[in-house]
Write an enzyme that holds these catalytic residues in place. Structure first.
Site, PDB file in Angstrom:
ATOM      1  N   HIS A   1      12.246 -34.214 -18.944  1.00 54.91           N
ATOM      2  CA  HIS A   1      11.959 -34.930 -17.701  1.00 54.91           C
ATOM      3  C   HIS A   1      10.544 -34.652 -17.203  1.00 54.91           C
ATOM      4  O   HIS A   1      10.266 -34.803 -16.012  1.00 54.91           O
ATOM      5  CB  HIS A   1      12.995 -34.573 -16.634  1.00 54.91           C
ATOM      6  CG  HIS A   1      14.375 -34.999 -17.012  1.00 54.91           C
ATOM      7  ND1 HIS A   1      14.778 -36.313 -16.993  1.00 54.91           N
ATOM      8  CD2 HIS A   1      15.431 -34.281 -17.481  1.00 54.91           C
ATOM      9  CE1 HIS A   1      16.035 -36.395 -17.404  1.00 54.91           C
ATOM     10  NE2 HIS A   1      16.453 -35.178 -17.723  1.00 54.91           N
TER      11      HIS A   1
ATOM     12  N   TRP B   1      -3.348  -2.230  -1.502  1.00 56.75           N
ATOM     13  CA  TRP B   1      -3.103  -3.571  -2.035  1.00 56.75           C
ATOM     14  C   TRP B   1      -3.674  -4.489  -0.965  1.00 56.75           C
ATOM     15  O   TRP B   1      -3.122  -4.626   0.118  1.00 56.75           O
ATOM     16  CB  TRP B   1      -1.616  -3.814  -2.241  1.00 56.75           C
ATOM     17  CG  TRP B   1      -1.311  -5.106  -2.924  1.00 56.75           C
ATOM     18  CD1 TRP B   1      -1.276  -5.328  -4.270  1.00 56.75           C
ATOM     19  CD2 TRP B   1      -1.004  -6.363  -2.310  1.00 56.75           C
ATOM     20  NE1 TRP B   1      -0.973  -6.645  -4.526  1.00 56.75           N
ATOM     21  CE2 TRP B   1      -0.797  -7.307  -3.334  1.00 56.75           C
ATOM     22  CE3 TRP B   1      -0.895  -6.790  -0.981  1.00 56.75           C
ATOM     23  CZ2 TRP B   1      -0.486  -8.637  -3.090  1.00 56.75           C
ATOM     24  CZ3 TRP B   1      -0.583  -8.118  -0.734  1.00 56.75           C
ATOM     25  CH2 TRP B   1      -0.377  -9.020  -1.787  1.00 56.75           C
TER      26      TRP B   1
ATOM     27  N   CYS C   1       0.820  -1.211   0.000  1.00 55.10           N
ATOM     28  CA  CYS C   1       0.000   0.000   0.000  1.00 55.10           C
ATOM     29  C   CYS C   1       0.863   1.275   0.000  1.00 55.10           C
ATOM     30  O   CYS C   1       1.955   1.276   0.551  1.00 55.10           O
ATOM     31  CB  CYS C   1      -0.875   0.026   1.236  1.00 55.10           C
ATOM     32  SG  CYS C   1      -1.824  -1.481   1.453  1.00 55.10           S
TER      33      CYS C   1
ATOM     34  N   LYS D   1       8.602 -12.257 -16.261  1.00 54.62           N
ATOM     35  CA  LYS D   1       8.186 -10.985 -16.858  1.00 54.62           C
ATOM     36  C   LYS D   1       6.918 -11.173 -17.683  1.00 54.62           C
ATOM     37  O   LYS D   1       5.981 -10.402 -17.599  1.00 54.62           O
ATOM     38  CB  LYS D   1       9.330 -10.480 -17.740  1.00 54.62           C
ATOM     39  CG  LYS D   1       9.629  -9.056 -17.741  1.00 54.62           C
ATOM     40  CD  LYS D   1      10.348  -8.486 -16.559  1.00 54.62           C
ATOM     41  CE  LYS D   1       9.887  -8.885 -15.216  1.00 54.62           C
ATOM     42  NZ  LYS D   1      10.716  -8.539 -14.113  1.00 54.62           N
TER      43      LYS D   1
ATOM     44  N   GLU E   1      13.697 -15.531 -15.505  1.00 55.63           N
ATOM     45  CA  GLU E   1      13.302 -14.121 -15.438  1.00 55.63           C
ATOM     46  C   GLU E   1      12.396 -13.756 -16.626  1.00 55.63           C
ATOM     47  O   GLU E   1      11.426 -13.014 -16.471  1.00 55.63           O
ATOM     48  CB  GLU E   1      14.564 -13.240 -15.384  1.00 55.63           C
ATOM     49  CG  GLU E   1      14.368 -11.749 -15.579  1.00 55.63           C
ATOM     50  CD  GLU E   1      13.467 -11.079 -14.561  1.00 55.63           C
ATOM     51  OE1 GLU E   1      13.071 -11.711 -13.572  1.00 55.63           O
ATOM     52  OE2 GLU E   1      13.121  -9.903 -14.786  1.00 55.63           O
TER      53      GLU E   1
ATOM     54  N   ARG F   1       2.402   1.094  -6.023  1.00 53.28           N
ATOM     55  CA  ARG F   1       2.539   0.266  -4.825  1.00 53.28           C
ATOM     56  C   ARG F   1       1.274  -0.516  -4.517  1.00 53.28           C
ATOM     57  O   ARG F   1       1.284  -1.395  -3.653  1.00 53.28           O
ATOM     58  CB  ARG F   1       2.880   1.137  -3.626  1.00 53.28           C
ATOM     59  CG  ARG F   1       4.218   1.815  -3.753  1.00 53.28           C
ATOM     60  CD  ARG F   1       4.525   2.550  -2.487  1.00 53.28           C
ATOM     61  NE  ARG F   1       4.815   1.625  -1.420  1.00 53.28           N
ATOM     62  CZ  ARG F   1       6.020   1.392  -0.939  1.00 53.28           C
ATOM     63  NH1 ARG F   1       7.039   1.995  -1.438  1.00 53.28           N
ATOM     64  NH2 ARG F   1       6.195   0.543   0.051  1.00 53.28           N
TER      65      ARG F   1
ATOM     66  N   LYS G   1       4.455  -2.953  -6.375  1.00 57.27           N
ATOM     67  CA  LYS G   1       5.882  -2.812  -6.653  1.00 57.27           C
ATOM     68  C   LYS G   1       6.757  -3.291  -5.504  1.00 57.27           C
ATOM     69  O   LYS G   1       7.781  -3.908  -5.715  1.00 57.27           O
ATOM     70  CB  LYS G   1       6.166  -1.339  -6.955  1.00 57.27           C
ATOM     71  CG  LYS G   1       7.606  -1.033  -7.296  1.00 57.27           C
ATOM     72  CD  LYS G   1       7.945  -1.509  -8.685  1.00 57.27           C
ATOM     73  CE  LYS G   1       9.398  -1.319  -9.044  1.00 57.27           C
ATOM     74  NZ  LYS G   1       9.795  -2.214 -10.143  1.00 57.27           N
TER      75      LYS G   1
ATOM     76  N   ASN H   1      -0.154   0.403   6.106  1.00 50.40           N
ATOM     77  CA  ASN H   1       0.536  -0.477   5.157  1.00 50.40           C
ATOM     78  C   ASN H   1       1.126  -1.607   5.995  1.00 50.40           C
ATOM     79  O   ASN H   1       2.010  -1.365   6.809  1.00 50.40           O
ATOM     80  CB  ASN H   1       1.658   0.289   4.441  1.00 50.40           C
ATOM     81  CG  ASN H   1       2.539  -0.630   3.621  1.00 50.40           C
ATOM     82  OD1 ASN H   1       2.098  -1.689   3.170  1.00 50.40           O
ATOM     83  ND2 ASN H   1       3.794  -0.245   3.435  1.00 50.40           N
ATOM     84  N   GLY H   2       0.604  -2.811   5.827  1.00 52.64           N
ATOM     85  CA  GLY H   2       1.123  -3.937   6.611  1.00 52.64           C
ATOM     86  C   GLY H   2      -0.001  -4.831   7.099  1.00 52.64           C
ATOM     87  O   GLY H   2      -1.128  -4.753   6.594  1.00 52.64           O
TER      88      GLY H   2
HETATM   89  C1  F6R Z   1       9.178  -8.722 -10.790  1.00 47.56           C
HETATM   90  C2  F6R Z   1       9.190  -7.946  -9.578  1.00 47.56           C
HETATM   91  C3  F6R Z   1       9.229  -8.662  -8.279  1.00 47.56           C
HETATM   92  C4  F6R Z   1      10.366  -8.085  -7.424  1.00 47.56           C
HETATM   93  C5  F6R Z   1      10.354  -8.705  -6.025  1.00 47.56           C
HETATM   94  C6  F6R Z   1      11.499  -8.196  -5.165  1.00 47.56           C
HETATM   95  O1  F6R Z   1       9.115  -7.924 -11.916  1.00 47.56           O
HETATM   96  O2  F6R Z   1       9.197  -6.760  -9.619  1.00 47.56           O
HETATM   97  O3  F6R Z   1       9.388 -10.029  -8.447  1.00 47.56           O
HETATM   98  O4  F6R Z   1      11.563  -8.329  -8.069  1.00 47.56           O
HETATM   99  O5  F6R Z   1       9.142  -8.412  -5.393  1.00 47.56           O
HETATM  100  O6  F6R Z   1      11.438  -6.815  -5.000  1.00 47.56           O
HETATM  101  P1  F6R Z   1      12.684  -5.998  -4.508  1.00 47.56           P
HETATM  102  O7  F6R Z   1      13.721  -6.081  -5.557  1.00 47.56           O
HETATM  103  O8  F6R Z   1      12.165  -4.617  -4.312  1.00 47.56           O
HETATM  104  O9  F6R Z   1      13.148  -6.628  -3.239  1.00 47.56           O
END
Ligand code: F6R
Length: 608
Positions: free
Chosen positions: A504, A75, A2, A485, A481, A27, A603, A99-100
């Protein structure tokens, strides 16, 4: 998670808070709300399910003026996404945003209901509100009520609480991000879950430690005051720093999405990284880690940062010949890992606020390991808690799907490995790595110039049923990765596999509706090509990211992205990864998803 913003000052607080929330929408964007004291000195609350724009529409064209306002983008954790569960939660004259998570909320709720309190929402936040209100009703002051209520709750949270009677805002946190700031000439103060909301609005930032009660009121000419929970004033448990973030860095410019802008920033950032660490302010930080001589390295991180950690593991094992383990921080923290004092705890994070990564760092610190971060946000909790830090220098990353941070994390890890190995003691050592970074940046530039090719491929494959990303050796991490994405922003099923693992089990899923994004570098070439033959034989659609000029591979593939791997060596995965980023971006664009704010994501994941 949040986003929180609170403001006190002569500027219209409602406008300042909405502006801050716009920046924090990355966020969390399930719902948004504000509460403030209007010109008749009444507490007003507006909240709305959905994106921030819904709240802005609800506020309409009427101009609300206030000198004290708090706001929130949600969130959801407790309670479904709807207007009632949106923050702020209010019971006149108190209004709260959080937030939490309050872990003991069920027990507290039962107790409060037993005392006759009527709850409106399903949230844990309202429990905190109820505690404050009932404590004030028993004769305690606002400050005392917030302090004692906070001491009754378990779990990691940050709260910002507005007192509608006095206009005072109190803020407090435990294990969750909170930052406040002041602007001397504009005599205004803000508090937020993220320094990004404060960019260009304040000139000094304060990062409080846990359990510091922050009062923002402008009373006594002091905009912000810090207290211990028992009311002792002049608490000094905070880090103070000049605000350096500018607003220009946080605009989309000519790009349709932040994600695209951030992909295109990579060549410049890669070049700037060696300048920073070889000739700029970073020299001393890179030198400081040169003396680290760990027996083992434990990397803990989440999501994209975890995959960057896999790249870093390759560097450390190859360059330093030190065993290096990489784990999801969420597993590491609960697994009782074997840790020795001579080991190094390495934590990788863009935000520096990821709850699991912070817990992993705390665990290593308790076991007396040296803890080091590769982190983007200077002043973040991870940055403050680690013994040493190497900034990844990615600049503000707004797109929820992380792109440039991945590249910068891996490259900073490469610099760490080089420094620990003594590679940068000589100018030649530095030059050889700087040249390689520069070559990577050139190759990424060339790839970005061919974006049309990747866009065309995305247009042809975006409606397929599923996607396997495969890679061997150093390309395995970017296969993982790439899949992450794609699923994050295009909402399609995508998995990353080590090329040799497909047969496998997962190969059972291959048919003419399944796409294999195959990363084929010059290393282990024959073996990877044999794996591709196996897919081809089962009519899978093959998109190969392979060496330029390879006619055999090109013929075998349905679509071919020709890459120039020459000279890149251990940096090649970062080059390939940019092609994957673009493929994910354009697949999502053809699918019409909300690329910068994909559903269900946030985020910065500040809850477990
Ligand atoms: C993927 C993404 C998440 C972050 C993960 C860690 O695109 O953004 O998987 O990589 O939540 O976040 P940080 O790097 O802020 O610890």
């Amino acid at each position: 998670m949040c986003g929180i913003v609170g403001h006190v000052g002569p500027k219209n607080s409602v406008e300042v808070v909405i502006e801050g929330l716009k920046r924090l929408e990355y966020r969390g964007y399930d719902s948004a709300g504000v509460s403030f004291i209007n010109q008749k000195d009444e507490l007003e609350v507006f909240k709305k399910e959905g994106k921030l724009q819904n709240l802005i529409d609800l506020l309409g064209t009427k101009k609300y003026i206030s000198r004290s306002c708090i706001g929130h983008t949600r969130w959801a954790t407790h309670g479904e996404v709807n207007d009632v569960n949106s923050h702020p939660h209010s019971a006149n004259p108190i209004s709260v945003v959080q937030n939490g998570i309050i872990e003991n909320f069920a027990t507290l709720k039962q107790e409060l209901e037993g005392g006759g309190y009527k709850f409106e929402s399903q949230t844990d936040t309202e429990v905190f509100l109820a505690l404050i209100v009932t404590t004030m009703n028993s004769g305690k002051t606002f400050f005392e009520a917030v302090s004692s209520s906070f001491q009754r709750i378990d779990g990691n949270s940050a709260f910002v609480i507005l007192n509608g009677d006095s206009g005072e805002i109190l803020a407090i946190k435990r294990g969750a991000p909170l930052v406040c700031g002041t602007h001397d000439t504009h005599s205004q103060a803000l508090v937020s879950s993220d320094p990004y909301a404060l960019a260009g609005v304040v000139d000094r930032l304060y990062f409080p430690e846990d359990n510091v009660l922050i009062s923002i009121s402008g009373a006594n000419k002091e905009l912000i005051r810090f207290y211990e929970l028992d009311g002792t004033p002049d608490c000094k448990r905070y880090l103070s720093k000049k605000q350096e973030m500018t607003l220009e860095t946080s605009e989309k410019g000519k790009y349709e999405h932040f994600m695209l802008k951030e992909i295109y920033e990579q060549p410049g950032l890669v070049r700037a990284l060696t300048q920073y660490y070889f000739t700029g302010d970073g020299v001393k930080h890179l030198e400081a880690v040169a003396s680290l001589k760990p027996e083992r390295v434990h990397v803990a991180a989440c999501g994209t940062a975890h995959y960057a950690g896999m790249v870093v593991k390759d560097y450390i094992e190859r360059i330093n010949a030190i065993p290096c383990e990489v784990e999801f921080a969420s597993e590491f923290r609960y697994r009782d890992p074997l840790l020795a004092k001579k080991d190094l705890g390495l934590f990788i994070s863009q935000s520096g606020e990821t709850a699991d990564t912070l817990a992993a760092q705390e665990l290593c610190q308790k076991k007396q390991l040296h803890t080091l971060s590769l982190v983007n946000v200077e002043g973040s909790t991870l940055f403050r808690n680690c013994d040493s830090n190497l900034l990844i220098r990615a600049g503000v990353e707004i797109g929820v799907a992380s792109t440039k941070a991945f590249t910068q994390m891996a490259l900073t890890g490469r610099l760490l490995a080089g420094s620990m190995a003594g590679q940068f003691k000589t100018d030649e050592g530095k030059k050889s790595v700087a040249d390689k970074f520069s070559l990577l940046s050139e190759r990424i530039d060339q790839l970005l110039a061919r974006v049309g090719e990747i866009k065309d491929i995305a247009e042809r494959i975006y409606q397929r049923n599923g996607f396997f990303f495969t890679g061997r050796g150093q390309y395995f991490s970017v296969a993982l990765e790439g899949a992450l994405k794609l699923k994050e922003i295009a909402y399609v099923h995508a998995e990353g596999y080590a090329s040799g693992e497909l047969k496998h089990g997962p190969i059972a899923l291959i048919d003419d509706d399944m796409v294999n994004i195959a990363i084929v570098g010059p290393e282990l070439y024959e073996k990877t090509v044999s794996n591709l033959q196996e897919i081809k034989a089962r009519r899978g659609v093959i998109v190969t990211l392979g060496p330029a000029g390879d006619k055999i591979l090109e013929e075998m593939s349905d679509y071919y992205i020709a890459l120039d791997f020459s000279g890149l060596e251990e940096l090649a995965p970062l080059y390939v990864n940019v092609a994957n980023q673009l493929l994910a971006y354009y697949t999502a664009k053809f699918k019409g998803t909300d690329i910068d704010k994909p559903r269900n994501l946030a985020k910065s994941v500040t809850v477990e």
